[in-house]
Design an enzyme around this catalytic site. Sequence first.
Site, PDB file in Angstrom:
ATOM      1  N   LYS A 182       0.842  -1.187   0.000  1.00 42.82           N
ATOM      2  CA  LYS A 182       0.000   0.000   0.000  1.00 42.82           C
ATOM      3  C   LYS A 182       0.882   1.243   0.000  1.00 42.82           C
ATOM      4  O   LYS A 182       1.842   1.349   0.765  1.00 42.82           O
ATOM      5  CB  LYS A 182      -0.896  -0.017   1.239  1.00 42.82           C
ATOM      6  N   GLU A 198     -18.857  -5.945  10.305  1.00 36.56           N
ATOM      7  CA  GLU A 198     -19.772  -5.206  11.169  1.00 36.56           C
ATOM      8  C   GLU A 198     -20.804  -6.116  11.833  1.00 36.56           C
ATOM      9  O   GLU A 198     -21.192  -5.884  12.989  1.00 36.56           O
ATOM     10  CB  GLU A 198     -20.488  -4.113  10.364  1.00 36.56           C
ATOM     11  N   ARG A 203     -25.238  -2.651   7.481  1.00 36.65           N
ATOM     12  CA  ARG A 203     -24.865  -4.049   7.279  1.00 36.65           C
ATOM     13  C   ARG A 203     -25.108  -4.894   8.523  1.00 36.65           C
ATOM     14  O   ARG A 203     -25.114  -6.120   8.449  1.00 36.65           O
ATOM     15  CB  ARG A 203     -23.388  -4.131   6.889  1.00 36.65           C
TER      16      ARG A 203
END
Length: 639
Positions: free
Chosen positions: A291, A375, A403
């Site tokens: 990243k 979640e 969610r």
Amino acid sequence: MSERTGRPGSLLESVKGPRDLKLLGAAELPRLAAEIRDLLVSSTARTGGHLGPNLGVVELTIALHRVFDSPRDRILWDTGHQAYVHKMLTGRAGLFDTLRQEGGLSGYPSQAESEHDIVENSHASTALSYADGLAKAYKVRRENDRTVVAVIGDGALTGGMAWEALNNIAAHRDLPLIIVVNDNGRSYSPTIGGLASHLASLRATQRYEDVLEFVKDNLAKVPVVGPPVYDALHGVKKGIKDVLAPQVMFEDLGLKYIGLVDGHDEQAVEAALRKARGFRRPVIVHVLTKKGFGYSFAENHDEDCFHSPTPFDPLTGEEKPKPHGWTNVFSQEIVRLGAERQDIVAITAAMLGPTGLIPFSEAYPDRLYDVGIAEQHALTSAAGLALGGLHPVVALYSTFLNRAFDQLLMDVALHRLPVTVVLDRAGVTGDDGASHNGMWDLSILQVVPGLSIAVPRDEPRLRELLAEAVRVDDGPTVIRYPKGPVTAEIEAVGQLGGMDVLRAGDPDVLIVSVGPMAEMCLEAAALLDAQGISTTVVDPRWVKPLDEALVLAAGAHKLVVVVEDSGRVGGVGDAVARTLRDADVDVPVRTYGIPQRFLDHAKRAKILSEIGLTSQDIAREITEAVAKRSAVLENHPAR
């Protein structure tokens, strides 16, 4: 080498679509990658945006578009914030100065922008399910020449939905579906959990690849004997891996596995993808990337590798100073409460930094749980923690609570468990577009029995309401606040039950101001006062359940107005109207909030203006409503 080599100007400017990309020679691709990285840095430095994830997928994206024929072949991104390079290579590089600006490029894939953008997803762990359905659809339609490719990060693989999809994909061995695992060890921050540990162990065993390369380099120097010996060694590579690394989980699922592949070696990625395409069955291509690759300030940024910086100086990597925001206030207060209460624990779903929980994790490392992009698990795990005698505080973005609604309803509320959910980025968030506006929570949460919802208007109220929430021990609580700088303190001029009176007036209009809309409501009240319309402004503080004093206050006014930074359908306004109907209080109620539609990306202030949530708009409409109401009463005095 392509005949285009040496042409003056930018290679990236010459790439108007994937066909142009395929014309480039292999020697030109490093230069193209460098130009892409320069544009990524310069554009996000001006506009903000997801820099780190896109710096990490430059070579991978180039390879994808050289191997596959988009849009005939379908390339899906999970999540869409890593699709900037994809946009550049599909004809939109020249528009990157408009990134995340009103009327400009979205920060996520957008069907309105390009036929190459398939789904507008920015909620993680969904692409594999899209891909499963697409591949099955093409099979039913006998479109056997099409390939579906899903690019998913190791962070998104921590989401349960991704594994539900893998379970189904593995059961259909004849689907031409390629899953590219973009493995950089991070989501926003480092990826955590058992899956992450397993992937990390695979990354760590790159030593067997290094050994193989050493053997290859040295045996190749031996004439006649060298190459055959190397080929033999390469043939037992799987056996070497079994000795040096844990068994590859994907192959255990029955999925063909290709890896590990250096994600910054475009030729290696391209070769792996071509091999995968040839199998015409579900294949995992495991690609290792870094990243922020190629921009040192991002690579060395410990917190999130410039995952989504605000505008910054590209020469120094320094972000512009951020104002004191709502997240900062929560961050400070949860640490303070943690010192007072040993039973308070915190949970985040791969959002440790963005939700402000880093200081809490540093102060109380044994009381912080990062569950990854999961979640649903976060809420039910919180239920378990509460059953065990603790008080969990679950910090999420408002948009991601959607969610986990079932878990909040059936696992937490049904058992009347003391769990506090803190919703950051509630209401209009702006730049990230439709998927990130936190405009649904006050609507969907109204149906949850026993749930209490608080909406603070300023910093002192956030602190006091959070303290009140964690004292509730017989049911769940929710605190929600917006993105951005915290509003200036607005002191109450009185109390009405548990509500704060922000402005007292004669009985004309009662404005129910929900949380941070208070400043706007007070401005509207001042404008109304200039029109001879006296207004009372109250802040309920807790909008579910509504204070009984609101019924008495409403009955003393000619019109009730509710102003909220959330969807109008099923929100606080509807709750107020229902409460007054149930109490036989015959006062008209008008609600000003977000229309129930998906909003295009733009600055928050611009969106609020467009949807009529400004003090001028509200004052004008209230004036018109009062005038109409007065005319009705004059014509029908008995009413």
